[in-house]
Design a protein around this motif. Structure first.
Motif, short mmCIF file in Angstrom:
data_model
loop_
_atom_site.label_atom_id
_atom_site.label_comp_id
_atom_site.label_asym_id
_atom_site.label_seq_id
_atom_site.Cartn_x
_atom_site.Cartn_y
_atom_site.Cartn_z
N ASN A 32 0.82 -1.21 0.00
CA ASN A 32 0.00 0.00 0.00
C ASN A 32 0.85 1.26 0.00
O ASN A 32 0.45 2.29 -0.54
N THR A 33 2.03 1.20 0.65
CA THR A 33 2.84 2.40 0.82
C THR A 33 4.15 2.40 0.04
O THR A 33 4.71 3.47 -0.20
N ILE A 34 4.63 1.21 -0.34
CA ILE A 34 5.93 1.16 -1.00
C ILE A 34 5.87 1.76 -2.40
O ILE A 34 6.86 2.30 -2.91
N VAL A 35 4.70 1.67 -3.04
CA VAL A 35 4.57 2.17 -4.42
C VAL A 35 4.69 3.68 -4.48
O VAL A 35 5.24 4.24 -5.44
N GLY A 36 4.19 4.37 -3.46
CA GLY A 36 4.21 5.84 -3.48
C GLY A 36 5.60 6.41 -3.66
O GLY A 36 5.80 7.40 -4.38
N ALA A 37 6.59 5.77 -3.02
CA ALA A 37 7.97 6.27 -3.12
C ALA A 37 8.53 6.11 -4.52
O ALA A 37 9.43 6.85 -4.94
N ALA A 38 8.00 5.13 -5.29
CA ALA A 38 8.55 4.84 -6.61
C ALA A 38 7.82 5.55 -7.74
O ALA A 38 8.23 5.43 -8.90
N LEU A 39 6.75 6.27 -7.45
CA LEU A 39 5.96 6.89 -8.51
C LEU A 39 6.77 7.84 -9.40
O LEU A 39 6.62 7.80 -10.64
N VAL A 297 9.87 15.51 -4.70
CA VAL A 297 10.75 15.29 -5.85
C VAL A 297 10.60 16.40 -6.89
O VAL A 297 11.58 17.01 -7.33
N TYR A 298 9.36 16.68 -7.31
CA TYR A 298 9.13 17.59 -8.43
C TYR A 298 9.06 19.06 -8.03
O TYR A 298 9.39 19.94 -8.83
N VAL A 299 8.64 19.33 -6.80
CA VAL A 299 8.51 20.73 -6.37
C VAL A 299 9.75 21.19 -5.61
O VAL A 299 10.27 22.28 -5.85
N GLN A 300 10.24 20.33 -4.69
CA GLN A 300 11.36 20.76 -3.86
C GLN A 300 12.70 20.16 -4.31
O GLN A 300 13.73 20.50 -3.74
N GLY A 301 12.69 19.32 -5.33
CA GLY A 301 13.93 18.83 -5.91
C GLY A 301 14.67 17.79 -5.10
O GLY A 301 15.88 17.61 -5.27
N SER A 302 13.98 17.06 -4.23
CA SER A 302 14.63 16.01 -3.44
C SER A 302 14.91 14.78 -4.30
O SER A 302 14.27 14.56 -5.33
N SER A 303 15.87 13.96 -3.86
CA SER A 303 16.07 12.67 -4.50
C SER A 303 14.94 11.73 -4.09
O SER A 303 14.20 12.01 -3.14
N ILE A 304 14.80 10.61 -4.79
CA ILE A 304 13.73 9.68 -4.47
C ILE A 304 13.90 9.12 -3.06
O ILE A 304 12.91 9.02 -2.30
N LEU A 305 15.12 8.78 -2.67
CA LEU A 305 15.35 8.25 -1.33
C LEU A 305 15.06 9.30 -0.26
O LEU A 305 14.39 9.01 0.75
N ARG A 306 15.54 10.50 -0.47
CA ARG A 306 15.30 11.55 0.51
C ARG A 306 13.81 11.87 0.61
O ARG A 306 13.29 12.08 1.72
N ALA A 307 13.13 11.88 -0.52
CA ALA A 307 11.69 12.16 -0.50
C ALA A 307 10.94 11.09 0.29
O ALA A 307 9.99 11.39 1.03
N ALA A 308 11.36 9.82 0.13
CA ALA A 308 10.70 8.75 0.87
C ALA A 308 10.87 8.95 2.37
O ALA A 308 9.92 8.75 3.15
#
Length: 487
Positions: A32-39, A297-308
């Motif tokens: 349920n939650t792991i997919v959100g980080a990979a979108l 990721v798209y607004v604040q420019g974080s990496s995928i790992l940092r965003a997660a």
């Protein structure tokens, strides 16, 4: 269970059974939650738009929502071990298919199969546990462990998704289910004993089919409307089809002796209000969390790992606060706790609608935390309120309906809030502005529902008349939630 289950073979080792059932539910909640980080990575590598991402999420949630009640009936009627292992096989195979998907279309197809597997695996895991612990107090403790351990998946999802996606790409988030699925099958085949309910009701095939088609048509119209135009023939046709199918569902359920959704339950105000509010909980929680990683990721420019990692305050708050929600409801009443929870969640979402690209994380994390605390306070008391509104024999059914309404809200939340973003973008607004509008919309609806529960979430007498058979569903509530008194 409403009817005494019949067990086949010797009594299973409880420690092994508890481990296997917890691990199965953990896998379902993790997904349920792991997919959100990979979108964001999916959008980049699969060359899909926001609508494609919505379907990747909703394809799974839609099938879980509409098949959850039927999955419980299947488990009771055909054997809980059999359905549990079948669900594990389908879920694991679908996860491998998702990891190999060459396009968004194939990934969506894999997610549909995952949803089918989860809708069998989740209620069957709880049914196996309940059958193995016939003593009420032992059952309560076992279910508490089941809920607590499996709930770790909600927190582990964003972190695992971020780490795996950052290191190997989005397919890795699905391959993580492969070893878990293999363990479930090997241990389950050897150590689980079969049990079933010989008095389980007949499966409501017409109701199940009509409900899937109705919600699917509505979801299609809401998801595609922002891209195709709200007056496009296909969109108007989908809304018309949804209305016709929903009317057909109501007509069928009203005439069946053992419907999947007994409409008479909604004559109780407490039941109706609690499930209405639960739809909004699913709508606002899933609809907003769909955009959390995308914002960073798209607004604040974080990496995928940092965003997660940055999204963690919401899920951590939910896991920490949820165990106390039932106790608070028992002491202060459903209405007070739910209303405060929804007010906090709505306020947190409105506050998220005011963050921008240059807003420091120190001024963002607490908003996510408030959202998580608010929804944690609301969810289990709402399920407890629905259970209190019905007869004791129908407690499992009421819990299952509450879970289903939350999942339906989640499907609609991703569709509607995604449409808000797409509509704002089509008018020339930026993605950031679209996200702000989506968060504000979710917060406004949640606050309005807080007023609604504050006025109407009150005690009602249990439904009189013949009780339908208990249907194994999940998740369930604790004894605190069942015994809480509304005030």
């Amino acid at each position: 269970m409403a009817a005494s289950p019949t067990a086949v073979g010797s009594r299973p080792n409880r420690a092994v059974l508890l481990t296997v059932t917890c691990l199965g539910q953990f896998m379902v909640l993790l997904d349920n939650t792991i997919v959100g980080a990979a979108l964001p990575d999916m959008q980049h590598r699969l060359h899909t738009q926001l609508t494609g991402l919505q379907w990747i999420v909703d394809a799974y949630v839609l099938l879980v929502a509409m098949l959850l009640l039927s999955g419980g009936v299947f488990a009771d009627r055909f054997g809980r071990k059999r359905v549990y292992l079948a669900g594990a096989v389908v879920f694991t195979a679908a996860s491998v298919l998702c990891s190999l998907a060459p396009s968004a279309g194939w990934l969506i197809a894999g997610r549909v199969l995952q949803g089918i597997g989860a809708s069998a695996l989740s209620p069957a895991s709880l049914a196996l546990l309940a059958a193995a612990y016939p003593v009420p107090q032992e059952r309560i403790k076992a279910i508490g462990l089941w809920a607590g351990f499996s709930g770790i998946g909600l927190v582990a999802g964003p972190v695992a998704g971020g780490v795996l996606t950052d290191a190997f790409g989005w397919p890795a988030i699905f391959l993580v289910n492969l070893p878990i699925g293999v363990i479930l099958l090997l241990v389950g085949l050897r150590h689980l004993d079969e049990s079933r309910n010989p008095n389980a009701p007949a499966i409501d095939i017409p109701g199940t089919v009509l409900s899937v088609l109705a919600v699917g048509a509505l979801t299609y119209g809401l998801t595609e409307g922002g891209a195709r135009g709200w007056t496009a023939p296909a969109i108007l046709g989908s809304f018309a089809a949804a209305a016709i199918l929903l009317a057909g569902f109501v007509a069928v359920e009203a005439r069946r002796s053992a419907p999947m959704l007994p409409l008479r339950l909604f004559r109780q105000r407490l039941f109706t209000v609690s499930n209405t509010a639960m739809i909004v909980v699913g709508f606002a929680l899933m609809g907003s969390s769909f955009f959390f990683s995308q914002f960073f990721v798209y607004v604040q420019g974080s990496s995928i790992l940092r965003a997660a990692l940055q999204t963690l305050p919401a899920s951590l708050a939910m896991v920490i606060v949820s165990p106390f929600a039932g106790r608070l409801a028992a002491r202060y009443g459903f209405r007070a706790v739910v209303t405060i929870g929804l007010a906090l969640a709505g306020g947190g979402l409105l506050a998220l609608g005011m963050v921008h690209a240059d807003t420091g994380y120190g001024n963002v994390w607490w908003r996510l935390g408030v959202v998580g605390i608010g929804f944690a306070l609301a969810m289990s008391p709402l399920t407890g309120a629905a259970i209190q509104a019905v007869s004791p024999q129908e407690g499992g059914l009421a819990s299952g309906i509450s879970s289903t309404t939350r999942q339906i809200g989640a499907v609609l939340g991703v569709a509607v809030l995604g449409a808000v973003v797409r509509t704002r973008q089509s008018g020339g607004a930026s993605f950031e502005t679209g996200l702000d509008s989506a968060f504000v919309a979710a917060g406004t609806v949640t606050l309005a529902t807080a007023v609604f529960t504050g006025l109407w979430l009150a005690r009602s007498k249990p439904v009189e008349g013949s009780a339908v058979q208990h249907r194994s569903t999940g998740p369930v509530t604790t004894s605190n939630e069942v015994s809480a008194n509304s005030r």
